[in-house]
Design an enzyme around this catalytic site. Sequence first.
Site, PDB file in Angstrom:
ATOM      1  N   TYR A 274      -5.565 -12.722  -3.222  1.00  0.00           N
ATOM      2  CA  TYR A 274      -4.719 -11.618  -3.752  1.00  0.00           C
ATOM      3  C   TYR A 274      -3.778 -10.898  -2.626  1.00  0.00           C
ATOM      4  O   TYR A 274      -3.890  -9.711  -2.626  1.00  0.00           O
ATOM      5  CB  TYR A 274      -5.594 -10.462  -4.680  1.00  0.00           C
ATOM      6  CG  TYR A 274      -6.556 -10.829  -5.394  1.00  0.00           C
ATOM      7  CD1 TYR A 274      -6.468 -11.164  -6.603  1.00  0.00           C
ATOM      8  CD2 TYR A 274      -8.057 -11.367  -4.967  1.00  0.00           C
ATOM      9  CE1 TYR A 274      -7.176 -11.839  -7.674  1.00  0.00           C
ATOM     10  CE2 TYR A 274      -8.715 -11.676  -5.711  1.00  0.00           C
ATOM     11  CZ  TYR A 274      -8.529 -11.853  -7.248  1.00  0.00           C
ATOM     12  OH  TYR A 274      -9.461 -12.161  -8.093  1.00  0.00           O
TER      13      TYR A 274
ATOM     14  N   GLN B 127       0.955  -1.217   0.262  1.00  0.00           N
ATOM     15  CA  GLN B 127       0.113   0.111  -0.134  1.00  0.00           C
ATOM     16  C   GLN B 127       0.846   1.313   0.021  1.00  0.00           C
ATOM     17  O   GLN B 127       1.972   1.297   0.762  1.00  0.00           O
ATOM     18  CB  GLN B 127      -0.889  -0.103   1.302  1.00  0.00           C
ATOM     19  CG  GLN B 127      -2.051  -1.035   1.264  1.00  0.00           C
ATOM     20  CD  GLN B 127      -3.073  -0.804   0.151  1.00  0.00           C
ATOM     21  OE1 GLN B 127      -3.245   0.616  -0.286  1.00  0.00           O
ATOM     22  NE2 GLN B 127      -3.832  -1.608  -0.437  1.00  0.00           N
TER      23      GLN B 127
ATOM     24  N   ASP C 194      -8.582  -8.576  -1.917  1.00  0.00           N
ATOM     25  CA  ASP C 194      -7.965  -7.311  -2.290  1.00  0.00           C
ATOM     26  C   ASP C 194      -7.124  -7.201  -3.722  1.00  0.00           C
ATOM     27  O   ASP C 194      -6.119  -7.348  -3.821  1.00  0.00           O
ATOM     28  CB  ASP C 194      -6.773  -6.905  -1.290  1.00  0.00           C
ATOM     29  CG  ASP C 194      -6.193  -5.609  -1.480  1.00  0.00           C
ATOM     30  OD1 ASP C 194      -6.798  -4.917  -2.131  1.00  0.00           O
ATOM     31  OD2 ASP C 194      -5.226  -5.318  -0.734  1.00  0.00           O
TER      32      ASP C 194
ATOM     33  N   CYS D 232      -9.539  -0.590  -4.755  1.00  0.00           N
ATOM     34  CA  CYS D 232      -8.968   0.550  -5.130  1.00  0.00           C
ATOM     35  C   CYS D 232      -9.584   1.247  -6.269  1.00  0.00           C
ATOM     36  O   CYS D 232      -9.174   2.278  -6.946  1.00  0.00           O
ATOM     37  CB  CYS D 232      -7.405   0.641  -5.422  1.00  0.00           C
ATOM     38  SG  CYS D 232      -7.303  -0.509  -6.750  1.00  0.00           S
TER      39      CYS D 232
ATOM     40  N   GLU E  97      -1.462 -15.669  -3.878  1.00  0.00           N
ATOM     41  CA  GLU E  97      -1.076 -14.370  -4.473  1.00  0.00           C
ATOM     42  C   GLU E  97      -0.619 -14.897  -5.860  1.00  0.00           C
ATOM     43  O   GLU E  97       0.091 -16.089  -5.966  1.00  0.00           O
ATOM     44  CB  GLU E  97       0.059 -13.741  -3.578  1.00  0.00           C
ATOM     45  CG  GLU E  97       1.011 -12.886  -4.413  1.00  0.00           C
ATOM     46  CD  GLU E  97       0.105 -11.770  -5.007  1.00  0.00           C
ATOM     47  OE1 GLU E  97       0.482 -11.574  -6.083  1.00  0.00           O
ATOM     48  OE2 GLU E  97      -0.944 -11.245  -4.450  1.00  0.00           O
TER      49      GLU E  97
END
Length: 456
Positions: free
Chosen positions: A318, A285, A385, A412, A342
């Site tokens: 993710y 992030q 995410d 996002c 991931e």
Amino acid sequence: MSMPDTKTNSIGAELVVEIGSVAHGGHCVARHEGRVIFVRHGIPGERARIRLTDAGESAKFWRADVVDVLEPSPDRVPHFWRVADSVSSWEHGHPPVGGAELGHVSPSRQRSLKGEVLAEQLKRLAGVELSTEVEAVGAASAADAEIHDGGTGLAWRTRASFAVTAGGKLGMHAHRSDQVIPVREMPLAVDGVNALRLWEIDLQGIERVEVAAPANGSRPLVLLAPVPGTRAKRLSTILAQLPADVSVASYDPLKDETLQLRGRTWVQESAAGHDYRVTGAGFWQIHRDAPETLVGAVTGFLHDGGFLEPGAAVADLYAGAGLFTAPLADAVGVTGTVLSVEGAPGTSRDARKNLHGAPQVEIVQGRVERVLRQNPRSFDALLLDPPRAGAGKAVVGQLMAANPRAIAYVSCDPASFARDVGYFQQGGWSLSALRAFDLYPHTHHLETVALLTPRG
């Protein structure tokens, strides 16, 4: 200053318009003789002169930048960064750099505009009528404002990406353009980025420069992406101009290969009581306060709802380097299980290192849809995410098929998020709670954390 084109349908032409409502993507909607124009650097309600940056008779819509404000909004403020200020930049004959397209808007109005975009996307793509306050984060909302950014929305980026001019100077791209504008500061970046003073270095032979400067003050990393054929001697010359306590590596984005030049090829981040190793090109992030903010929001939704208890089976999809995996493992304890998925090999390796001391965590590297398809199982709760493109219809279907009691969705991008909420609703799920955070001040981006639960 370059003279405007006199044809009203060509790139470079200037028009006077009324700036309409905000739209997703960092622009507002204006109209000229029935034509829709997406205008950047304006505020709804303003009257402004605009310069067409993308136009043509056959185009469905045009794009433009504000070059002169004839009737300003009371929410207009002086831009904090000259090279990102549209009016100033076009006065000097070039477009503004991207990455600070809302710098002319007061911070409170920025957040309200982002809230309008989120509400519009949810209504249009998911059929959900919901207004959500976009919350200020970190110094913009805390008592320590004087220590960090004074509530101005500056000095928050722990990562920064730069281009290089033909003459070897540090620069940034103009929006939707290959043009590189030289820069001598990055006001949105933390001090650790600007302290490198990369604009003083001759970067000939380099195409891109990526910088990671952890919020915990640990050793920064500079990634250099060389132009093909750049000699090792040229890299050594650049290396000698960088501070000795900074890690440096060369990076090939096409091969996703990182070569150590000095120090480490990774940085150490800290959040929620854990330390994380993050490879140079790995995801983390960007906002200095984002990790703590998002972990708090996610665990709050799941814990308060009774979905995150000792012994629970949960999944972090993710998962990146394990930002959420570690606190989830803390919550479920050694009697619970956490599946961490991931897709990026390097980042998954980071997660494996970061979680090696948590036996309840299973690290799987691979695409989320493939992992869920090859090894279907049930979970008490799921966290996802995804990247900006969202999860998509197929993955949403797989998530619902896992029969969790709740799903926490971190996003996002309001458009892909709203689309996916629509898929969940079609499958019998509801949007039970939603928070939105201004993790990207002075840009059009925002972050949302949602709690989804099955109806009935």
